[in-house]
Design an enzyme around this catalytic site. Structure first.
Site, PDB file in Angstrom:
ATOM      1  N   PHE A 266       0.816  -1.215   0.000  1.00  0.00           N
ATOM      2  CA  PHE A 266       0.000   0.000   0.000  1.00  0.00           C
ATOM      3  C   PHE A 266       0.853   1.270   0.000  1.00  0.00           C
ATOM      4  O   PHE A 266       0.367   2.332  -0.386  1.00  0.00           O
ATOM      5  CB  PHE A 266      -0.930   0.018   1.238  1.00  0.00           C
ATOM      6  CG  PHE A 266      -0.259   0.465   2.511  1.00  0.00           C
ATOM      7  CD1 PHE A 266      -0.139   1.822   2.805  1.00  0.00           C
ATOM      8  CD2 PHE A 266       0.285  -0.451   3.406  1.00  0.00           C
ATOM      9  CE1 PHE A 266       0.502   2.252   3.963  1.00  0.00           C
ATOM     10  CE2 PHE A 266       0.928  -0.033   4.557  1.00  0.00           C
ATOM     11  CZ  PHE A 266       1.035   1.324   4.841  1.00  0.00           C
TER      12      PHE A 266
ATOM     13  N   LYS B 181      -1.207  -6.954  -9.288  1.00  0.00           N
ATOM     14  CA  LYS B 181      -2.134  -7.149  -8.156  1.00  0.00           C
ATOM     15  C   LYS B 181      -1.720  -6.108  -7.111  1.00  0.00           C
ATOM     16  O   LYS B 181      -0.865  -6.345  -6.281  1.00  0.00           O
ATOM     17  CB  LYS B 181      -2.008  -8.570  -7.602  1.00  0.00           C
ATOM     18  CG  LYS B 181      -3.241  -9.108  -6.902  1.00  0.00           C
ATOM     19  CD  LYS B 181      -3.749  -8.274  -5.752  1.00  0.00           C
ATOM     20  CE  LYS B 181      -2.970  -8.441  -4.480  1.00  0.00           C
ATOM     21  NZ  LYS B 181      -3.331  -7.438  -3.444  1.00  0.00           N
TER      22      LYS B 181
ATOM     23  N   CYS C 163       9.548   1.843   3.466  1.00  0.00           N
ATOM     24  CA  CYS C 163      10.516   0.787   3.767  1.00  0.00           C
ATOM     25  C   CYS C 163      11.918   1.378   3.861  1.00  0.00           C
ATOM     26  O   CYS C 163      12.826   0.733   4.342  1.00  0.00           O
ATOM     27  CB  CYS C 163      10.469  -0.293   2.703  1.00  0.00           C
ATOM     28  SG  CYS C 163      11.111   0.259   1.141  1.00  0.00           S
TER      29      CYS C 163
ATOM     30  N   GLU D 149       9.554  -4.352  12.848  1.00  0.00           N
ATOM     31  CA  GLU D 149       9.241  -3.141  12.079  1.00  0.00           C
ATOM     32  C   GLU D 149       7.941  -2.539  12.617  1.00  0.00           C
ATOM     33  O   GLU D 149       6.924  -3.234  12.685  1.00  0.00           O
ATOM     34  CB  GLU D 149       9.070  -3.529  10.602  1.00  0.00           C
ATOM     35  CG  GLU D 149       8.735  -2.362   9.696  1.00  0.00           C
ATOM     36  CD  GLU D 149       8.494  -2.809   8.241  1.00  0.00           C
ATOM     37  OE1 GLU D 149       7.850  -3.845   8.029  1.00  0.00           O
ATOM     38  OE2 GLU D 149       8.959  -2.094   7.340  1.00  0.00           O
TER      39      GLU D 149
HETATM   40  P1  NAD Z   1       1.626  -6.538   3.006  1.00  0.00           P
HETATM   41  O1  NAD Z   1       2.673  -7.591   3.090  1.00  0.00           O
HETATM   42  O2  NAD Z   1       0.506  -6.576   3.994  1.00  0.00           O
HETATM   43  O3  NAD Z   1       0.915  -6.578   1.566  1.00  0.00           O
HETATM   44  C1  NAD Z   1       1.666  -6.619   0.380  1.00  0.00           C
HETATM   45  C2  NAD Z   1       0.863  -7.331  -0.696  1.00  0.00           C
HETATM   46  O4  NAD Z   1       0.612  -8.674  -0.271  1.00  0.00           O
HETATM   47  C3  NAD Z   1      -0.502  -6.689  -0.952  1.00  0.00           C
HETATM   48  O5  NAD Z   1      -0.750  -6.676  -2.331  1.00  0.00           O
HETATM   49  C4  NAD Z   1      -1.472  -7.604  -0.218  1.00  0.00           C
HETATM   50  O6  NAD Z   1      -2.738  -7.649  -0.807  1.00  0.00           O
HETATM   51  C5  NAD Z   1      -0.800  -8.949  -0.292  1.00  0.00           C
HETATM   52  N1  NAD Z   1      -1.116  -9.797   0.866  1.00  0.00           N
HETATM   53  C6  NAD Z   1      -1.589  -9.398   2.063  1.00  0.00           C
HETATM   54  N2  NAD Z   1      -1.735 -10.447   2.880  1.00  0.00           N
HETATM   55  C7  NAD Z   1      -1.341 -11.538   2.188  1.00  0.00           C
HETATM   56  C8  NAD Z   1      -1.234 -12.934   2.516  1.00  0.00           C
HETATM   57  N3  NAD Z   1      -1.554 -13.387   3.718  1.00  0.00           N
HETATM   58  N4  NAD Z   1      -0.768 -13.764   1.572  1.00  0.00           N
HETATM   59  C9  NAD Z   1      -0.415 -13.306   0.359  1.00  0.00           C
HETATM   60  N5  NAD Z   1      -0.482 -11.991   0.010  1.00  0.00           N
HETATM   61  C10 NAD Z   1      -0.936 -11.118   0.908  1.00  0.00           C
HETATM   62  O7  NAD Z   1       2.388  -5.146   3.036  1.00  0.00           O
HETATM   63  P2  NAD Z   1       1.777  -3.691   3.151  1.00  0.00           P
HETATM   64  O8  NAD Z   1       1.256  -3.493   4.538  1.00  0.00           O
HETATM   65  O9  NAD Z   1       0.894  -3.415   2.015  1.00  0.00           O
HETATM   66  O10 NAD Z   1       3.099  -2.795   2.945  1.00  0.00           O
HETATM   67  C11 NAD Z   1       3.990  -2.484   3.968  1.00  0.00           C
HETATM   68  C12 NAD Z   1       5.143  -3.452   4.019  1.00  0.00           C
HETATM   69  O11 NAD Z   1       5.833  -3.458   2.774  1.00  0.00           O
HETATM   70  C13 NAD Z   1       6.183  -3.034   5.054  1.00  0.00           C
HETATM   71  O12 NAD Z   1       6.664  -4.195   5.704  1.00  0.00           O
HETATM   72  C14 NAD Z   1       7.272  -2.385   4.221  1.00  0.00           C
HETATM   73  O13 NAD Z   1       8.552  -2.385   4.809  1.00  0.00           O
HETATM   74  C15 NAD Z   1       7.236  -3.252   3.015  1.00  0.00           C
HETATM   75  N6  NAD Z   1       7.847  -2.578   1.873  1.00  0.00           N
HETATM   76  C16 NAD Z   1       9.042  -3.042   1.437  1.00  0.00           C
HETATM   77  C17 NAD Z   1       9.672  -2.417   0.385  1.00  0.00           C
HETATM   78  C18 NAD Z   1      10.987  -2.933  -0.123  1.00  0.00           C
HETATM   79  O14 NAD Z   1      11.340  -2.610  -1.249  1.00  0.00           O
HETATM   80  N7  NAD Z   1      11.728  -3.736   0.635  1.00  0.00           N
HETATM   81  C19 NAD Z   1       9.078  -1.322  -0.239  1.00  0.00           C
HETATM   82  C20 NAD Z   1       7.842  -0.876   0.234  1.00  0.00           C
HETATM   83  C21 NAD Z   1       7.222  -1.523   1.293  1.00  0.00           C
END
Ligand code: NAD
Length: 498
Positions: free
Chosen positions: A149, A173, A281, A383
């Site tokens: 998000f 997605k 992140c 985190e």
């Molecule tokens: P999230 O892991 O909750 O969701 C990411 C994606 O996974 C979304 O599209 C979501 O719909 C999907 N998803 C959610 N639950 C799932 C499940 N149980 N099984 C499979 N897919 C699932 O992450 P978020 O809250 O949207 O984003 C924040 C996180 O992303 C933080 O941990 C942040 O550090 C990380 N992030 C990392 C980077 C990087 O490049 N390392 C960049 C941006 C964000």
């Protein structure tokens, strides 16, 4: 109530699952739309459309594909204001930061405009008698991206910008929390001249992700999100024979040496810790001052700096940051602050009671500062992803460097110093993927490459830059012989270059 549909084969595809996700306006706490969650059949329809489109797209010469990217860039610039407003209203980041989110994605599109040059391949003339060898990079076919998000414009563009420029078709997605901008990007790609089916958007939660991971015709999956899910996506996708890169969470440290320019450090750390409400992140939620004097000085200055921060609605041009993405996330951050106190850290500034008049139902939380944070604490190990800055004091540079090096996450790290030798040594030895030297958020530019280490990334190719091109292509090497005169006898020995 506005419904957000999928986008397949150049048009809206109305979902039939009867499952939806609420899309909030984090400023008001109200549900502003609902997003349809896909069935397996709807994902399959997107894959079929993508597979059909990919054949002609891969056969389109690279310069023409690049022209679509040039046009896409122009259209995004045309629509920058309206895209930023939508992004801000679903995510909660302020308008200037929303434009930054889009701009950082556009920079990858600018890189993708140069794809003909990057795809030129390699050639060896005369590798043997009458033998020439050339290698080329070919697209994989249908590939998919699953995005978080917190950067609803930049991260999709990191992925599809390069994947499509090299000749793949793409299934995106996006996060179900702020899905409107990703759909707009797909519509703009069509307007820019990409054939229908080259970029498709399928909405959903775990079930859509699983459908992607299990679909036999999707050749590669790029994921960005939290680490446990990144690990799951990596394991499941690779077990199914796909190429997978999966970026995860982070806990970035900023090391402050006694000789650093403290006025600048305080400004830099404040922006990096609290900007976008800490939902980056590459945020800097841990600061490690070296030596007691540095720590006491930094703490005093940070308290004063925090007092100047303005938390406001995301459309307030004077606000430093807006609300977090959801009530659940705000509660999670508040729980971490309570836990930090229970673990024995000193809560110097408590942002939990912040409320904005007229927006009492918005997902706001003020900035918080902890001192005396220790390595064993859960609030240090995990985190938080909110506007919470933790001070971990260190005696020496070696002690300070050990902290990010031994942490489970290894996304980014920064060092603040005037000592070039110390900075150089630190950059060389620290066990983290991206390093800033007097740069608080060291997100590499588009033509370099983005990726952390340890539990911040699974898989071995990074996002964007030449690494991105490698991820979305496979190499074919051709050995051609045009001998003069008679062909010799059969040989039963492996050919060598004696
Ligand atoms: P999230 O892991 O909750 O969701 C990411 C994606 O996974 C979304 O599209 C979501 O719909 C999907 N998803 C959610 N639950 C799932 C499940 N149980 N099984 C499979 N897919 C699932 O992450 P978020 O809250 O949207 O984003 C924040 C996180 O992303 C933080 O941990 C942040 O550090 C990380 N992030 C990392 C980077 C990087 O490049 N390392 C960049 C941006 C964000």
């Amino acid at each position: 109530m506005r419904d957000i549909a999928h986008f397949v084969n150049g048009q809206a595809l109305v979902g039939t699952s009867g499952r939806f996700g609420d899309v909030f306006n984090p400023n008001t706490g109200e549900v502003q739309a609902r997003v349809q969650f896909a069935t397996d059949a709807e994902l399959d329809a997107a894959v079929q459309a993508a597979a059909k489109a990919q054949i002609g797209w891969a056969a389109t010469n690279p310069q023409r594909r690049a022209r679509v990217m040039f046009e896409f860039k122009r259209l995004i610039e045309r629509d920058m204001n309206s895209l930023a407003e939508i992004l801000s209203s679903e995510h909660g980041k302020v308008i200037a930061d929303s434009k930054g989110d889009i701009q950082r994605g556009l920079e990858v599109i600018e890189f993708a405009c140069g794809i003909p040059h990057i795809l030129k391949g390699e050639y060896t003339e005369g590798a043997g008698p009458g033998i020439d060898i050339y290698s080329m990079r070919q697209p994989l076919g249908v590939v998919a991206g699953i995005t978080p998000f917190n950067f609803p414009a930049m991260i999709p563009m990191w992925m599809f910008g390069i994947a499509i420029a090299v000749g793949n078709s793409f299934i995106l997605k996006p996060s179900e929390k702020d899905p409107t901008v990703p759909v707009k990007l797909a519509e703009l790609m069509m307007e820019a001249g990409a054939p229908e089916g080259v970029l498709n958007v399928i909405h959903g939660d775990k079930s859509a992700v699983d459908a992607i991971l299990n679909h036999p015709d999707i050749k590669a999956v790029s994921f960005v999100g939290s680490s446990d899910i990144a690990h799951y996506v990596y394991q499941t996708g690779t077990a199914n024979g796909k190429r997978v890169q999966a970026m995860g969470g982070a806990k970035n440290h900023g090391i402050v040496l006694p000789d650093a320019d403290m006025d600048q450090v305080v400004k830099d750390i404040s922006g990096a810790a609290f900007g976008s409400a800490g939902e980056r992140c590459m945020a800097l939620p841990v600061v490690v001052p070296v030596g007691k004097h540095t720590a006491d000085d930094l703490r005093e200055r940070m308290v004063a700096e925090i007092a100047t921060l303005k938390v406001g609605v995301s459309t307030d041009a004077d606000a430093h940051y807006g609300p977090v993405v959801s009530a659940a996330h705000r509660n999670k951050i508040a729980d971490y602050i309570r836990l930090g106190q229970e673990e024995g850290a000193e809560l110097v500034v408590d942002g939990r009671d912040f409320a904005l008049q007229g927006y009492e139902k918005g997902f706001f939380i003020g900035p918080s500062l902890f001192d005396g944070v220790k390595v064993g604490m859960k609030t240090y190990q995990e985190e938080i992803f909110g506007p919470v800055l933790q001070i971990v004091r260190a005696e020496t540079l070696e002690d300070a460097m050990a902290l990010p090096s031994q942490h489970q996450y290894g996304n980014g790290v920064a060092i603040f110093t005037r000592n070039g030798r110390a900075a150089r040594e630190f950059a060389s030895r620290v066990n983290v993927g991206m390093v800033g030297i007097n740069v608080p958020i060291p997100v590499p530019v588009a033509y370099h490459t983005f990726g952390g280490w340890k539990r911040s990334a699974f898989g071995d190719t990074n996002q964007h830059g030449v690494e991105g091109v490698k991820f979305y292509t496979k190499v074919k090497t051709v050995t051609a012989r045009w001998p003069e005169g008679d062909v010799g006898d059969s040989s039963f020995v492996i050919p060598t270059m004696k």
